[in-house]
Design a protein around this motif. Structure first.
Motif, PDB file in Angstrom:
ATOM      1  N   ALA A  13       5.341  11.703  11.589  1.00  0.00           N
ATOM      2  CA  ALA A  13       6.270  11.272  10.534  1.00  0.00           C
ATOM      3  C   ALA A  13       5.807  11.777   9.174  1.00  0.00           C
ATOM      4  O   ALA A  13       6.611  12.240   8.356  1.00  0.00           O
ATOM      5  CB  ALA A  13       6.375   9.748  10.538  1.00  0.00           C
ATOM      6  N   ALA A  14       4.508  11.698   8.917  1.00  0.00           N
ATOM      7  CA  ALA A  14       3.970  12.155   7.633  1.00  0.00           C
ATOM      8  C   ALA A  14       4.158  13.664   7.473  1.00  0.00           C
ATOM      9  O   ALA A  14       4.557  14.144   6.404  1.00  0.00           O
ATOM     10  CB  ALA A  14       2.492  11.789   7.521  1.00  0.00           C
TER      11      ALA A  14
ATOM     12  N   LYS B 250       3.562  12.015  -3.254  1.00  0.00           N
ATOM     13  CA  LYS B 250       2.650  10.890  -3.509  1.00  0.00           C
ATOM     14  C   LYS B 250       3.175   9.622  -2.858  1.00  0.00           C
ATOM     15  O   LYS B 250       2.426   8.893  -2.204  1.00  0.00           O
ATOM     16  CB  LYS B 250       2.476  10.671  -5.012  1.00  0.00           C
ATOM     17  CG  LYS B 250       1.520   9.543  -5.349  1.00  0.00           C
ATOM     18  CD  LYS B 250       1.531   9.241  -6.838  1.00  0.00           C
ATOM     19  CE  LYS B 250       0.671   8.085  -7.214  1.00  0.00           C
ATOM     20  NZ  LYS B 250       0.962   6.842  -6.531  1.00  0.00           N
ATOM     21  N   ASP B 251       4.473   9.354  -3.005  1.00  0.00           N
ATOM     22  CA  ASP B 251       5.066   8.162  -2.396  1.00  0.00           C
ATOM     23  C   ASP B 251       4.958   8.212  -0.869  1.00  0.00           C
ATOM     24  O   ASP B 251       4.670   7.212  -0.214  1.00  0.00           O
ATOM     25  CB  ASP B 251       6.535   8.012  -2.813  1.00  0.00           C
ATOM     26  CG  ASP B 251       6.692   7.662  -4.291  1.00  0.00           C
ATOM     27  OD1 ASP B 251       5.685   7.235  -4.925  1.00  0.00           O
ATOM     28  OD2 ASP B 251       7.820   7.813  -4.824  1.00  0.00           O
ATOM     29  N   GLY B 252       5.201   9.399  -0.312  1.00  0.00           N
ATOM     30  CA  GLY B 252       5.086   9.553   1.142  1.00  0.00           C
ATOM     31  C   GLY B 252       3.665   9.319   1.623  1.00  0.00           C
ATOM     32  O   GLY B 252       3.443   8.659   2.648  1.00  0.00           O
TER      33      GLY B 252
ATOM     34  N   LYS C 181      -0.398   5.857   4.037  1.00  0.00           N
ATOM     35  CA  LYS C 181      -1.653   5.116   3.897  1.00  0.00           C
ATOM     36  C   LYS C 181      -1.435   3.627   4.201  1.00  0.00           C
ATOM     37  O   LYS C 181      -2.227   3.011   4.915  1.00  0.00           O
ATOM     38  CB  LYS C 181      -2.211   5.289   2.481  1.00  0.00           C
ATOM     39  CG  LYS C 181      -3.544   4.614   2.245  1.00  0.00           C
ATOM     40  CD  LYS C 181      -4.098   4.911   0.870  1.00  0.00           C
ATOM     41  CE  LYS C 181      -3.320   4.119  -0.154  1.00  0.00           C
ATOM     42  NZ  LYS C 181      -3.886   4.185  -1.497  1.00  0.00           N
ATOM     43  N   ASN C 182      -0.347   3.061   3.710  1.00  0.00           N
ATOM     44  CA  ASN C 182      -0.056   1.650   3.953  1.00  0.00           C
ATOM     45  C   ASN C 182       0.224   1.388   5.437  1.00  0.00           C
ATOM     46  O   ASN C 182      -0.247   0.388   5.996  1.00  0.00           O
ATOM     47  CB  ASN C 182       1.132   1.185   3.104  1.00  0.00           C
ATOM     48  CG  ASN C 182       0.793   1.118   1.631  1.00  0.00           C
ATOM     49  OD1 ASN C 182      -0.367   0.961   1.253  1.00  0.00           O
ATOM     50  ND2 ASN C 182       1.799   1.251   0.784  1.00  0.00           N
ATOM     51  N   GLN C 183       0.978   2.286   6.055  1.00  0.00           N
ATOM     52  CA  GLN C 183       1.260   2.129   7.483  1.00  0.00           C
ATOM     53  C   GLN C 183      -0.026   2.231   8.300  1.00  0.00           C
ATOM     54  O   GLN C 183      -0.245   1.456   9.238  1.00  0.00           O
ATOM     55  CB  GLN C 183       2.255   3.183   7.953  1.00  0.00           C
ATOM     56  CG  GLN C 183       3.666   2.965   7.451  1.00  0.00           C
ATOM     57  CD  GLN C 183       4.588   4.113   7.846  1.00  0.00           C
ATOM     58  OE1 GLN C 183       4.147   5.141   8.355  1.00  0.00           O
ATOM     59  NE2 GLN C 183       5.878   3.945   7.590  1.00  0.00           N
ATOM     60  N   ALA C 184      -0.871   3.190   7.951  1.00  0.00           N
ATOM     61  CA  ALA C 184      -2.132   3.359   8.672  1.00  0.00           C
ATOM     62  C   ALA C 184      -3.006   2.120   8.494  1.00  0.00           C
ATOM     63  O   ALA C 184      -3.635   1.642   9.451  1.00  0.00           O
ATOM     64  CB  ALA C 184      -2.862   4.605   8.181  1.00  0.00           C
ATOM     65  N   ARG C 185      -3.058   1.571   7.261  1.00  0.00           N
ATOM     66  CA  ARG C 185      -3.847   0.365   7.004  1.00  0.00           C
ATOM     67  C   ARG C 185      -3.309  -0.809   7.821  1.00  0.00           C
ATOM     68  O   ARG C 185      -4.079  -1.559   8.426  1.00  0.00           O
ATOM     69  CB  ARG C 185      -3.827   0.002   5.524  1.00  0.00           C
ATOM     70  CG  ARG C 185      -4.726  -1.193   5.221  1.00  0.00           C
ATOM     71  CD  ARG C 185      -4.729  -1.685   3.777  1.00  0.00           C
ATOM     72  NE  ARG C 185      -4.613  -0.643   2.790  1.00  0.00           N
ATOM     73  CZ  ARG C 185      -3.607  -0.537   1.918  1.00  0.00           C
ATOM     74  NH1 ARG C 185      -2.623  -1.415   1.924  1.00  0.00           N
ATOM     75  NH2 ARG C 185      -3.578   0.444   1.042  1.00  0.00           N
TER      76      ARG C 185
END
Length: 109
Positions: free
Chosen positions: A16-17, A39-41, A46-50
């Protein structure tokens, strides 16, 4: 979460990234807007991975806790069973000792 599932989730997030990054790079937009989108992507990724990492960590802790409780119960049951078996062995040995003492007493007369 199994390693197969976590690998699938990681592969899905990476795909997806990469797809989002390529889409942004080929979109006809100003450079500042493109950088903001990138940057937003990356922030979203990063948030999804966290979130996935935290879920995996919670699942692992829960499984470890259940395994620890199961092991504790198994050890307690084993000790209890061993205690009963030891008591049976002691009773058997006491009976044999008493029998040997009676036999010895007959021989000494």
């Amino acid at each position: 979460m199994s390693s197969k599932t976590s690998s699938s989730v990681i592969a899905l997030l990476a795909g997806a990234a990469i797809g989002a990054g390529l889409g942004i790079l080929f979109a006809p937009d100003k450079g500042s807007k493109t950088r903001k989108k990138i940057k937003d992507g990356l922030d979203d990724f990063k948030n999804q991975a966290r979130d996935k990492w935290e879920t995996l960590e919670e699942d692992t802790k829960e499984k470890f806790s259940r395994t620890k409780d199961d092991l504790k119960e198994t050890v307690e049951n084993l000790l209890s069973d061993t205690s009963y078996k030891a008591e049976e062995a002691i009773s058997f040995l006491e009976e044999k000792l008493a029998e040997l003492k009676r036999e010895n007493a007959k021989l000494q007369k």
